[in-house]
Design an enzyme around this catalytic site. Structure first.
Site, PDB file in Angstrom:
ATOM      1  N   TYR A  47     -31.334  -2.709  17.345  1.00 14.74           N
ATOM      2  CA  TYR A  47     -31.991  -3.595  16.366  1.00 14.74           C
ATOM      3  C   TYR A  47     -32.562  -4.846  17.025  1.00 14.74           C
ATOM      4  CZ  TYR A  47     -31.088  -0.609  12.473  1.00 14.74           C
ATOM      5  OH  TYR A  47     -31.146   0.469  11.622  1.00 14.74           O
ATOM      6  N   GLN A  81     -40.309   0.881   2.261  1.00 18.16           N
ATOM      7  CA  GLN A  81     -39.130   1.390   2.960  1.00 18.16           C
ATOM      8  C   GLN A  81     -38.941   0.607   4.261  1.00 18.16           C
ATOM      9  OE1 GLN A  81     -39.067   6.004   2.867  1.00 18.16           O
ATOM     10  NE2 GLN A  81     -41.203   5.418   2.549  1.00 18.16           N
ATOM     11  N   ASN A  82     -39.930  -0.187   4.610  1.00 19.08           N
ATOM     12  CA  ASN A  82     -39.913  -0.888   5.894  1.00 19.08           C
ATOM     13  C   ASN A  82     -38.999  -2.100   5.833  1.00 19.08           C
ATOM     14  OD1 ASN A  82     -41.844   0.993   6.512  1.00 19.08           O
ATOM     15  ND2 ASN A  82     -43.562  -0.423   6.305  1.00 19.08           N
ATOM     16  N   VAL A  83     -38.426  -2.405   6.974  1.00 17.55           N
ATOM     17  CA  VAL A  83     -37.506  -3.558   7.066  1.00 17.55           C
ATOM     18  C   VAL A  83     -38.127  -4.669   7.916  1.00 17.55           C
ATOM     19  CG1 VAL A  83     -35.489  -2.054   6.817  1.00 17.55           C
ATOM     20  CG2 VAL A  83     -36.330  -2.581   9.107  1.00 17.55           C
ATOM     21  N   HIS A  99     -34.925  -0.621   1.787  1.00 22.83           N
ATOM     22  CA  HIS A  99     -33.979  -0.383   2.882  1.00 22.83           C
ATOM     23  C   HIS A  99     -33.555  -1.673   3.577  1.00 22.83           C
ATOM     24  CE1 HIS A  99     -35.751   3.948   3.140  1.00 22.83           C
ATOM     25  NE2 HIS A  99     -34.907   3.804   2.136  1.00 22.83           N
ATOM     26  N   CYS A 110     -16.791 -10.153   4.980  1.00 24.15           N
ATOM     27  CA  CYS A 110     -16.831 -10.980   3.754  1.00 24.15           C
ATOM     28  C   CYS A 110     -18.249 -10.937   3.203  1.00 24.15           C
ATOM     29  CB  CYS A 110     -16.381 -12.421   4.077  1.00 24.15           C
ATOM     30  SG  CYS A 110     -17.609 -13.413   4.958  1.00 24.15           S
ATOM     31  N   GLY A 177     -48.475   5.700   4.333  1.00 22.97           N
ATOM     32  CA  GLY A 177     -47.825   5.694   5.648  1.00 22.97           C
ATOM     33  C   GLY A 177     -46.361   6.068   5.631  1.00 22.97           C
ATOM     34  N   ASN A 203     -52.566   8.703   4.486  1.00 21.52           N
ATOM     35  CA  ASN A 203     -51.814   9.098   5.673  1.00 21.52           C
ATOM     36  C   ASN A 203     -52.736   9.958   6.538  1.00 21.52           C
ATOM     37  OD1 ASN A 203     -49.869  10.239   7.477  1.00 21.52           O
ATOM     38  ND2 ASN A 203     -48.266   9.974   5.922  1.00 21.52           N
TER      39      ASN A 203
HETATM   40  C1  BV8 Z   1     -28.586   7.601  -0.018  1.00 27.68           C
HETATM   41  C2  BV8 Z   1     -32.762   2.118   8.070  1.00 27.68           C
HETATM   42  C3  BV8 Z   1     -26.857   7.972  -1.587  1.00 27.68           C
HETATM   43  C4  BV8 Z   1     -33.421   0.832   8.225  1.00 27.68           C
HETATM   44  C5  BV8 Z   1     -33.491   4.142   7.044  1.00 27.68           C
HETATM   45  C6  BV8 Z   1     -26.630  14.265   3.552  1.00 27.68           C
HETATM   46  C7  BV8 Z   1     -25.669  13.265   3.675  1.00 27.68           C
HETATM   47  C8  BV8 Z   1     -25.920  11.951   3.312  1.00 27.68           C
HETATM   48  C9  BV8 Z   1     -27.173  11.611   2.795  1.00 27.68           C
HETATM   49  C10 BV8 Z   1     -28.111  12.617   2.678  1.00 27.68           C
HETATM   50  C11 BV8 Z   1     -27.873  13.923   3.040  1.00 27.68           C
HETATM   51  N1  BV8 Z   1     -28.995  14.657   2.809  1.00 27.68           N
HETATM   52  C12 BV8 Z   1     -29.954  13.824   2.307  1.00 27.68           C
HETATM   53  C13 BV8 Z   1     -29.421  12.601   2.213  1.00 27.68           C
HETATM   54  C14 BV8 Z   1     -30.071  11.422   1.715  1.00 27.68           C
HETATM   55  C15 BV8 Z   1     -30.641  10.650   2.913  1.00 27.68           C
HETATM   56  C16 BV8 Z   1     -31.942  11.323   3.299  1.00 27.68           C
HETATM   57  O1  BV8 Z   1     -32.913  11.210   2.582  1.00 27.68           O
HETATM   58  N2  BV8 Z   1     -31.952  12.023   4.447  1.00 27.68           N
HETATM   59  C17 BV8 Z   1     -33.168  12.728   4.817  1.00 27.68           C
HETATM   60  C18 BV8 Z   1     -33.579  12.351   6.233  1.00 27.68           C
HETATM   61  C19 BV8 Z   1     -32.920  14.216   4.667  1.00 27.68           C
HETATM   62  N3  BV8 Z   1     -30.860   9.327   2.374  1.00 27.68           N
HETATM   63  C20 BV8 Z   1     -29.899   8.395   2.482  1.00 27.68           C
HETATM   64  O2  BV8 Z   1     -28.862   8.539   3.106  1.00 27.68           O
HETATM   65  C21 BV8 Z   1     -30.177   7.119   1.710  1.00 27.68           C
HETATM   66  N4  BV8 Z   1     -29.010   6.775   0.938  1.00 27.68           N
HETATM   67  O3  BV8 Z   1     -29.107   8.635  -0.310  1.00 27.68           O
HETATM   68  O4  BV8 Z   1     -27.431   7.117  -0.624  1.00 27.68           O
HETATM   69  C22 BV8 Z   1     -25.936   8.901  -0.854  1.00 27.68           C
HETATM   70  C23 BV8 Z   1     -24.815   8.358  -0.260  1.00 27.68           C
HETATM   71  C24 BV8 Z   1     -23.925   9.219   0.379  1.00 27.68           C
HETATM   72  C25 BV8 Z   1     -24.184  10.610   0.430  1.00 27.68           C
HETATM   73  C26 BV8 Z   1     -25.341  11.134  -0.146  1.00 27.68           C
HETATM   74  C27 BV8 Z   1     -26.236  10.264  -0.782  1.00 27.68           C
HETATM   75  C28 BV8 Z   1     -30.489   5.983   2.671  1.00 27.68           C
HETATM   76  C29 BV8 Z   1     -31.865   6.186   3.253  1.00 27.68           C
HETATM   77  C30 BV8 Z   1     -32.261   4.979   4.100  1.00 27.68           C
HETATM   78  C31 BV8 Z   1     -31.961   5.250   5.531  1.00 27.68           C
HETATM   79  N5  BV8 Z   1     -32.406   4.133   6.351  1.00 27.68           N
HETATM   80  N6  BV8 Z   1     -33.757   3.166   7.896  1.00 27.68           N
HETATM   81  C32 BV8 Z   1     -34.189   0.834   9.496  1.00 27.68           C
HETATM   82  O5  BV8 Z   1     -33.581   0.771  10.584  1.00 27.68           O
HETATM   83  O6  BV8 Z   1     -35.405   0.886   9.380  1.00 27.68           O
HETATM   84  S1  BV8 Z   1     -34.588   5.415   6.875  1.00 27.68           S
HETATM   85  C33 BV8 Z   1     -35.957   5.246   7.838  1.00 27.68           C
HETATM   86  O7  BV8 Z   1     -36.823   6.319   7.439  1.00 27.68           O
HETATM   87  C34 BV8 Z   1     -36.740   3.980   7.587  1.00 27.68           C
HETATM   88  O8  BV8 Z   1     -36.204   3.129   6.598  1.00 27.68           O
HETATM   89  C35 BV8 Z   1     -38.078   4.508   7.117  1.00 27.68           C
HETATM   90  O9  BV8 Z   1     -38.660   3.644   6.248  1.00 27.68           O
HETATM   91  C36 BV8 Z   1     -37.664   5.765   6.463  1.00 27.68           C
HETATM   92  C37 BV8 Z   1     -38.752   6.728   6.147  1.00 27.68           C
HETATM   93  O10 BV8 Z   1     -39.531   6.905   7.305  1.00 27.68           O
HETATM   94  P1  BV8 Z   1     -41.105   6.552   7.167  1.00 27.68           P
HETATM   95  O11 BV8 Z   1     -41.237   5.132   6.742  1.00 27.68           O
HETATM   96  O12 BV8 Z   1     -41.760   7.579   6.333  1.00 27.68           O
HETATM   97  O13 BV8 Z   1     -41.566   6.637   8.676  1.00 27.68           O
HETATM   98  P2  BV8 Z   1     -41.845   7.977   9.503  1.00 27.68           P
HETATM   99  O14 BV8 Z   1     -41.898   7.598  10.943  1.00 27.68           O
HETATM  100  O15 BV8 Z   1     -40.926   9.055   9.053  1.00 27.68           O
HETATM  101  O16 BV8 Z   1     -43.321   8.415   9.032  1.00 27.68           O
HETATM  102  C38 BV8 Z   1     -44.413   7.571   9.333  1.00 27.68           C
HETATM  103  C39 BV8 Z   1     -45.606   8.127   8.577  1.00 27.68           C
HETATM  104  O17 BV8 Z   1     -46.719   7.253   8.779  1.00 27.68           O
HETATM  105  C40 BV8 Z   1     -46.042   9.496   9.071  1.00 27.68           C
HETATM  106  O18 BV8 Z   1     -46.291  10.344   7.943  1.00 27.68           O
HETATM  107  C41 BV8 Z   1     -47.363   9.219   9.815  1.00 27.68           C
HETATM  108  O19 BV8 Z   1     -48.275  10.288   9.684  1.00 27.68           O
HETATM  109  C42 BV8 Z   1     -47.855   8.013   9.083  1.00 27.68           C
HETATM  110  N7  BV8 Z   1     -48.747   7.140   9.861  1.00 27.68           N
HETATM  111  C43 BV8 Z   1     -48.751   6.907  11.205  1.00 27.68           C
HETATM  112  N8  BV8 Z   1     -49.713   6.003  11.508  1.00 27.68           N
HETATM  113  C44 BV8 Z   1     -50.308   5.646  10.323  1.00 27.68           C
HETATM  114  C45 BV8 Z   1     -49.693   6.369   9.279  1.00 27.68           C
HETATM  115  N9  BV8 Z   1     -50.059   6.247   7.995  1.00 27.68           N
HETATM  116  C46 BV8 Z   1     -51.066   5.385   7.718  1.00 27.68           C
HETATM  117  N10 BV8 Z   1     -51.704   4.654   8.666  1.00 27.68           N
HETATM  118  C47 BV8 Z   1     -51.355   4.759   9.970  1.00 27.68           C
HETATM  119  N11 BV8 Z   1     -51.998   4.032  10.908  1.00 27.68           N
HETATM  120 ZN    ZN Z   2     -17.477 -12.967   7.149  1.00 29.99          ZN
END
Ligand code: BV8
Ligand code: ZN
Length: 235
Positions: A47, A81-83, A99, A110, A177, A203
């Protein structure tokens, strides 16, 4: 709603594109609470490297176009979804950060939280930001963690509620995106469609959402969003 792709043209690596953030790191190691418990120093290195990269980047034309669009719309919500905080730096007043925010530190022991770039915000001098590799809580000396949502963690209630209210009432939803694979964020586009909104995907690549979207604008957000704003402004 935006994903990492909206920040790509600012020089912020996406997650799943080639050379993306997850390359070289297992999601289990740097994107889950278990990974943080197992090796907090590794997670802080991951991070802090992202924070340092953010010192040298600025919002791009897509971020600015979205902030401008909001000023022109009677009813507008920016969900991200961005941080990276770039929407706020571009002038979006109340981004719904599903997120969390990479500049937020929260305490594992705490309820204390703090902004890691507080000095930077106060002085306007990014290099004043500090990047300790194992920051501790000033209240309980507990370990601090990045204030982001990891896999397996619940999203903030307020953010999910505000996002769902917005997508249930909107006429148009722009999905910009994102690879549309992370839930519950990805589900918001399906909810909007189910509620009758016109869903537009912006996208350069196709995603699982592409076949359901009402329109797919294939291209970069930094090019398409200013053009879209131009069309709205002249209509
Ligand atoms: C939840 C952290 C309830 C911060 C992130 C099994 C067990 C446990 C959970 C799960 C499971 N199966 C499914 C789940 C749910 C899981 C999930 O969805 N998993 C997926 C991968 C299958 N979700 C979770 O766990 C969420 N919580 O469900 O809680 C729960 C609790 C317990 C048990 C079950 C459920 C929490 C999800 C959040 C995770 N944290 N990041 C950080 O460090 O950033 S996720 C991470 O991916 C980022 O936050 C990011 O935002 C997110 C999505 O990615 P994208 O933003 O889409 O980025 P990516 O690179 O993938 O894609 C980029 C895109 O841009 C591409 O399409 C590309 O073509 C395009 N692009 C590129 N250049 C351009 C462009 N577009 C436009 N212009 C350009 N120039
Ligand atoms: Zn503390």
């Amino acid at each position: 709603m935006t994903g990492a792709g909206v920040s790509a043209e600012s020089g912020v690596p996406t997650f799943r594109d080639a050379g993306g953030l997850w390359e070289g790191h297992r999601i289990e190691d740097v994107g889950t609470p278990e990974g943080f418990t197992r090796d907090p120093l590794l997670v802080w290195r991951f991070y802090n490297a992202r924070r340092r990269n953010l010192l040298d980047v600025a919002p791009n034309a897509a971020h600015h176009a979205l902030a401008n669009l909001e000023r022109r719309c009677r009813d507008f919500a920016l969900i991200t979804q961005n941080v990276d905080g770039l929407h706020a730096r571009a002038g979006t007043p109340n981004p719904i950060e599903l997120h969390g925010n990479i500049w937020l530190n929260t305490c594992t022991g705490c309820t204390h939280y703090e902004w890691a770039d507080a000095t930077w915000r106060a002085t306007g001098n990014p290099s004043a930001a500090s990047f300790p590799d194992d920051p501790r809580c000033p209240k309980c000396a507990g370990r601090l963690r990045p204030g982001v949502v990891w896999f397996g963690e619940m999203l903030p209630d307020w953010a999910v509620r505000r996002a769902e209210q917005a997508v249930c009432r909107c006429d148009v939803m722009l999905v910009i995106g994102t690879s549309a694979v992370v839930y519950p964020a990805a589900g918001l586009a399906h909810l909007a469609a189910a509620r009758g909104a016109f869903v537009v995907e912006i996208n350069p690549q196709r995603t699982p959402l592409s076949k359901e979207a009402d329109a797919v604008l294939s291209g970069k957000a930094g090019e398409i969003m200013p053009a879209l704003l131009q069309r709205v402004a002249s209509s």
